[in-house]
Design a protein around this motif. Structure first.
Motif, PDB file in Angstrom:
ATOM      1  N   PRO A 129      -5.317   3.105  -9.257  1.00  0.00           N
ATOM      2  CA  PRO A 129      -4.478   2.875  -8.076  1.00  0.00           C
ATOM      3  C   PRO A 129      -3.081   2.412  -8.499  1.00  0.00           C
ATOM      4  O   PRO A 129      -2.932   1.773  -9.549  1.00  0.00           O
ATOM      5  N   HIS A 130      -2.097   2.750  -7.671  1.00  0.00           N
ATOM      6  CA  HIS A 130      -0.729   2.290  -7.893  1.00  0.00           C
ATOM      7  C   HIS A 130      -0.081   1.983  -6.550  1.00  0.00           C
ATOM      8  O   HIS A 130      -0.498   2.536  -5.522  1.00  0.00           O
ATOM      9  N   CYS A 170       5.950  -0.487  -9.768  1.00  0.00           N
ATOM     10  CA  CYS A 170       4.572  -0.681  -9.326  1.00  0.00           C
ATOM     11  C   CYS A 170       4.234  -2.146  -9.595  1.00  0.00           C
ATOM     12  O   CYS A 170       4.487  -2.659 -10.683  1.00  0.00           O
ATOM     13  N   LEU A 195       1.187  -3.596  -9.500  1.00  0.00           N
ATOM     14  CA  LEU A 195      -0.138  -3.936 -10.017  1.00  0.00           C
ATOM     15  C   LEU A 195       0.017  -4.598 -11.386  1.00  0.00           C
ATOM     16  O   LEU A 195       0.956  -4.282 -12.118  1.00  0.00           O
ATOM     17  N   HIS A 243       1.625  -3.169 -14.809  1.00  0.00           N
ATOM     18  CA  HIS A 243       2.092  -1.781 -14.731  1.00  0.00           C
ATOM     19  C   HIS A 243       3.599  -1.647 -14.913  1.00  0.00           C
ATOM     20  O   HIS A 243       4.074  -0.696 -15.529  1.00  0.00           O
ATOM     21  N   MET A 254       6.138   1.505 -15.442  1.00  0.00           N
ATOM     22  CA  MET A 254       6.196   1.969 -14.044  1.00  0.00           C
ATOM     23  C   MET A 254       7.376   1.325 -13.332  1.00  0.00           C
ATOM     24  O   MET A 254       7.223   0.469 -12.461  1.00  0.00           O
TER      25      MET A 254
HETATM   26 CU   LIG Z   1       0.682   1.061 -11.102  1.00  0.00          CU
END
Ligand SMILES: [Cu+2]
Length: 120
Positions: free
Chosen positions: A60-61, A100, A102, A105, A110
């Motif tokens: 997931p992102h 992102c 998360l 990340h 990202m």
């Molecule tokens: Cu991500």
């Protein structure tokens, strides 16, 4: 789904309408995978923009956008593998950081920068 989305966008367009300034929102597609963000364009005109997050990866992102020097963060929700998220985001002239959120990340790559132009 597509019809509901079109209806929602129409309502947003009507709410944001200014006489003599009818204009379709800009569009930005962001492709996410492990661990990069690829933007469909490096610059965009200021104003409302439809931002789409396409998760081409396996994990997931999500996607956050913040203008450099600003404090407001626009967010697209965590999106599962193969799915598409979309939000209309008001963009002001300047440069935006995209990332992102998360864990880990952003540091893994990202992140991206988008320039928002004054001109249309
Ligand atoms: Cu991500």
């Amino acid at each position: 789904m597509a019809r509901a989305l079109a209806g929602a966008l129409l309502v947003l367009a009507m709410l944001g309408a200014v006489p003599g300034e009818a204009r379709a929102p800009g569009r930005l597609m962001v492709l996410a995978d492990e661990h990069s963000l690829i933007l469909s364009r490096q610059s965009i005109a200021r104003g409302p923009a439809v931002v789409q997050l396409m998760n081409r990866g396996e994990d997931p992102h999500d996607l956050k956008l913040r203008r450099i020097g600003g404090s407001r963060v626009a967010a697209l929700a965590e999106t599962r593998s193969g799915a598409l998220s979309e939000a209309e985001v008001p963009l002001y002239t300047g440069r935006y950081r995209l990332w992102c959120s998360l864990p880990g990340h952003r540091a893994l790559g990202m992140r991206a920068t988008l320039r928002v132009r004054r001109a249309r």
